[in-house]
Design a protein around this motif. Structure first.
Motif, PDB file in Angstrom:
ATOM      1  N   GLU A   1       2.729 -14.113  12.876  1.00 28.64           N
ATOM      2  CA  GLU A   1       1.862 -15.276  12.685  1.00 28.64           C
ATOM      3  C   GLU A   1       2.484 -16.555  13.216  1.00 28.64           C
ATOM      4  OE1 GLU A   1       0.617 -15.277   8.568  1.00 28.64           O
ATOM      5  OE2 GLU A   1      -0.817 -13.670   8.969  1.00 28.64           O
ATOM      6  N   GLY A   2       2.953 -16.498  14.459  1.00 32.86           N
ATOM      7  CA  GLY A   2       3.481 -17.684  15.121  1.00 32.86           C
ATOM      8  C   GLY A   2       4.930 -18.000  14.809  1.00 32.86           C
ATOM      9  N   ARG A   3       5.542 -17.226  13.931  1.00 33.97           N
ATOM     10  CA  ARG A   3       6.945 -17.441  13.587  1.00 33.97           C
ATOM     11  C   ARG A   3       7.801 -16.389  14.276  1.00 33.97           C
ATOM     12  NH1 ARG A   3       7.399 -17.022   7.331  1.00 33.97           N
ATOM     13  NH2 ARG A   3       5.918 -15.348   7.697  1.00 33.97           N
ATOM     14  N   SER A   4       9.021 -16.765  14.616  1.00 32.68           N
ATOM     15  CA  SER A   4      10.010 -15.833  15.139  1.00 32.68           C
ATOM     16  C   SER A   4      11.233 -15.907  14.240  1.00 32.68           C
ATOM     17  CB  SER A   4      10.401 -16.198  16.568  1.00 32.68           C
ATOM     18  OG  SER A   4       9.331 -15.966  17.452  1.00 32.68           O
ATOM     19  N   VAL A   5      11.685 -14.736  13.789  1.00 36.01           N
ATOM     20  CA  VAL A   5      12.802 -14.671  12.858  1.00 36.01           C
ATOM     21  C   VAL A   5      13.770 -13.594  13.324  1.00 36.01           C
ATOM     22  CG1 VAL A   5      13.446 -14.269  10.445  1.00 36.01           C
ATOM     23  CG2 VAL A   5      11.222 -15.262  10.978  1.00 36.01           C
ATOM     24  N   ASP A   6      15.065 -13.900  13.325  1.00 37.94           N
ATOM     25  CA  ASP A   6      16.104 -12.908  13.590  1.00 37.94           C
ATOM     26  C   ASP A   6      16.767 -12.563  12.266  1.00 37.94           C
ATOM     27  OD1 ASP A   6      15.825 -12.691  16.388  1.00 37.94           O
ATOM     28  OD2 ASP A   6      16.950 -14.541  16.672  1.00 37.94           O
ATOM     29  N   VAL A   7      16.840 -11.262  11.978  1.00 36.52           N
ATOM     30  CA  VAL A   7      17.381 -10.797  10.704  1.00 36.52           C
ATOM     31  C   VAL A   7      18.292  -9.595  10.959  1.00 36.52           C
ATOM     32  CG1 VAL A   7      16.770  -9.969   8.403  1.00 36.52           C
ATOM     33  CG2 VAL A   7      15.207 -11.473   9.608  1.00 36.52           C
ATOM     34  N   ALA A   8      19.402  -9.525  10.265  1.00 33.76           N
ATOM     35  CA  ALA A   8      20.290  -8.370  10.369  1.00 33.76           C
ATOM     36  C   ALA A   8      19.618  -7.155   9.742  1.00 33.76           C
ATOM     37  CB  ALA A   8      21.607  -8.657   9.664  1.00 33.76           C
ATOM     38  N   GLU A   9      19.794  -5.982  10.372  1.00 29.84           N
ATOM     39  CA  GLU A   9      19.194  -4.754   9.848  1.00 29.84           C
ATOM     40  C   GLU A   9      19.627  -4.495   8.408  1.00 29.84           C
ATOM     41  OE1 GLU A   9      20.169  -1.624  12.559  1.00 29.84           O
ATOM     42  OE2 GLU A   9      18.661  -2.262  14.008  1.00 29.84           O
ATOM     43  N   THR A  10      20.866  -4.820   8.105  1.00 30.90           N
ATOM     44  CA  THR A  10      21.357  -4.595   6.742  1.00 30.90           C
ATOM     45  C   THR A  10      20.626  -5.472   5.738  1.00 30.90           C
ATOM     46  OG1 THR A  10      23.157  -6.170   7.148  1.00 30.90           O
ATOM     47  CG2 THR A  10      23.649  -3.831   7.457  1.00 30.90           C
ATOM     48  N   GLN A  11      20.222  -6.661   6.166  1.00 29.74           N
ATOM     49  CA  GLN A  11      19.481  -7.562   5.280  1.00 29.74           C
ATOM     50  C   GLN A  11      18.088  -7.007   4.989  1.00 29.74           C
ATOM     51  OE1 GLN A  11      19.303 -11.591   6.738  1.00 29.74           O
ATOM     52  NE2 GLN A  11      18.217 -12.340   4.950  1.00 29.74           N
ATOM     53  N   LEU A  12      17.512  -6.299   5.959  1.00 27.84           N
ATOM     54  CA  LEU A  12      16.189  -5.706   5.782  1.00 27.84           C
ATOM     55  C   LEU A  12      16.250  -4.341   5.106  1.00 27.84           C
ATOM     56  CD1 LEU A  12      14.490  -6.481   9.222  1.00 27.84           C
ATOM     57  CD2 LEU A  12      14.006  -7.555   7.026  1.00 27.84           C
ATOM     58  N   GLY A  13      17.418  -3.731   5.110  1.00 29.55           N
ATOM     59  CA  GLY A  13      17.543  -2.393   4.548  1.00 29.55           C
ATOM     60  C   GLY A  13      17.089  -1.308   5.500  1.00 29.55           C
ATOM     61  N   ILE A  14      17.078  -1.605   6.791  1.00 29.10           N
ATOM     62  CA  ILE A  14      16.651  -0.638   7.803  1.00 29.10           C
ATOM     63  C   ILE A  14      17.841   0.205   8.237  1.00 29.10           C
ATOM     64  CG2 ILE A  14      15.783  -0.404  10.165  1.00 29.10           C
ATOM     65  CD1 ILE A  14      14.078  -2.884   9.644  1.00 29.10           C
ATOM     66  N   ALA A  15      17.611   1.516   8.287  1.00 27.25           N
ATOM     67  CA  ALA A  15      18.648   2.454   8.702  1.00 27.25           C
ATOM     68  C   ALA A  15      18.260   3.097  10.028  1.00 27.25           C
ATOM     69  CB  ALA A  15      18.827   3.529   7.639  1.00 27.25           C
ATOM     70  N   THR A  16      19.258   3.518  10.777  1.00 31.16           N
ATOM     71  CA  THR A  16      19.028   4.215  12.035  1.00 31.16           C
ATOM     72  C   THR A  16      18.165   5.443  11.782  1.00 31.16           C
ATOM     73  OG1 THR A  16      21.184   3.495  12.813  1.00 31.16           O
ATOM     74  CG2 THR A  16      20.182   5.325  13.988  1.00 31.16           C
ATOM     75  N   GLY A  17      17.181   5.644  12.629  1.00 29.75           N
ATOM     76  CA  GLY A  17      16.330   6.818  12.518  1.00 29.75           C
ATOM     77  C   GLY A  17      15.070   6.622  11.696  1.00 29.75           C
ATOM     78  N   MET A  18      14.901   5.450  11.087  1.00 26.09           N
ATOM     79  CA  MET A  18      13.663   5.204  10.325  1.00 26.09           C
ATOM     80  C   MET A  18      12.474   5.188  11.284  1.00 26.09           C
ATOM     81  SD  MET A  18      14.296   2.219   7.557  1.00 26.09           S
ATOM     82  CE  MET A  18      14.750   2.642   5.913  1.00 26.09           C
ATOM     83  N   ASN A  19      11.360   5.737  10.823  1.00 24.22           N
ATOM     84  CA  ASN A  19      10.168   5.708  11.666  1.00 24.22           C
ATOM     85  C   ASN A  19       9.514   4.324  11.607  1.00 24.22           C
ATOM     86  OD1 ASN A  19       8.461   5.547   9.372  1.00 24.22           O
ATOM     87  ND2 ASN A  19       8.257   7.761   9.266  1.00 24.22           N
ATOM     88  N   ASP A  20       8.538   4.106  12.486  1.00 28.10           N
ATOM     89  CA  ASP A  20       7.902   2.786  12.602  1.00 28.10           C
ATOM     90  C   ASP A  20       7.269   2.332  11.291  1.00 28.10           C
ATOM     91  OD1 ASP A  20       8.699   2.899  15.223  1.00 28.10           O
ATOM     92  OD2 ASP A  20       6.678   2.961  16.076  1.00 28.10           O
ATOM     93  N   LEU A  21       6.627   3.242  10.583  1.00 27.04           N
ATOM     94  CA  LEU A  21       5.963   2.875   9.327  1.00 27.04           C
ATOM     95  C   LEU A  21       6.978   2.362   8.310  1.00 27.04           C
ATOM     96  CD1 LEU A  21       3.390   2.728   7.644  1.00 27.04           C
ATOM     97  CD2 LEU A  21       3.773   5.112   7.002  1.00 27.04           C
ATOM     98  N   ALA A  22       8.101   3.036   8.204  1.00 22.90           N
ATOM     99  CA  ALA A  22       9.143   2.605   7.256  1.00 22.90           C
ATOM    100  C   ALA A  22       9.711   1.253   7.659  1.00 22.90           C
ATOM    101  CB  ALA A  22      10.250   3.653   7.185  1.00 22.90           C
ATOM    102  N   VAL A  23       9.914   1.045   8.957  1.00 27.68           N
ATOM    103  CA  VAL A  23      10.421  -0.247   9.444  1.00 27.68           C
ATOM    104  C   VAL A  23       9.442  -1.355   9.075  1.00 27.68           C
ATOM    105  CG1 VAL A  23      10.926  -1.615  11.513  1.00 27.68           C
ATOM    106  CG2 VAL A  23      11.821   0.722  11.312  1.00 27.68           C
ATOM    107  N   LYS A  24       8.152  -1.123   9.323  1.00 25.91           N
ATOM    108  CA  LYS A  24       7.136  -2.134   9.010  1.00 25.91           C
ATOM    109  C   LYS A  24       7.088  -2.427   7.510  1.00 25.91           C
ATOM    110  CE  LYS A  24       4.132  -0.801  12.822  1.00 25.91           C
ATOM    111  NZ  LYS A  24       2.765  -0.343  13.149  1.00 25.91           N
ATOM    112  N   GLU A  25       7.260  -1.412   6.680  1.00 27.37           N
ATOM    113  CA  GLU A  25       7.262  -1.631   5.232  1.00 27.37           C
ATOM    114  C   GLU A  25       8.434  -2.518   4.810  1.00 27.37           C
ATOM    115  OE1 GLU A  25       7.172   2.322   3.636  1.00 27.37           O
ATOM    116  OE2 GLU A  25       5.006   2.497   3.926  1.00 27.37           O
ATOM    117  N   HIS A  26       9.607  -2.296   5.402  1.00 32.47           N
ATOM    118  CA  HIS A  26      10.772  -3.125   5.083  1.00 32.47           C
ATOM    119  C   HIS A  26      10.574  -4.562   5.574  1.00 32.47           C
ATOM    120  CE1 HIS A  26      13.841  -0.313   3.472  1.00 32.47           C
ATOM    121  NE2 HIS A  26      13.004   0.575   4.000  1.00 32.47           N
TER     122      HIS A  26
END
Length: 66
Positions: free
Chosen positions: A7-32
């Motif tokens: 929505e017009g914003r750009s944000v850079d976030v560390a994967e660890t801050q989002l809780g995203i792990a290698t191998g997560m599918n797109d749906l899981a990434v979007k949920e995080h």
């Protein structure tokens, strides 16, 4: 590093801050990402998860040309 365009914003976030792990599918990434943005995950349903060769992720709206 993950880059989020929402929505017009750009944000850079560390994967660890989002809780995203290698191998997560797109749906899981979007949920995080939705949890991080404090929005319903349905609002990201049409978004693209772009996986860069460097390992970075870009979560962005689908590009429409023409």
């Amino acid at each position: 590093m993950d880059h989020i365009r929402f929505e017009g914003r750009s944000v850079d976030v560390a994967e660890t801050q989002l809780g995203i792990a290698t191998g997560m599918n797109d749906l899981a990434v979007k949920e995080h990402v939705a949890r991080h943005l404090d929005v319903n995950s349905d609002r990201l349903s049409s978004y693209i998860v772009d996986r860069r060769p460097s390992g970075d992720l870009i979560v962005r709206p689908e590009a429409v040309y023409g």
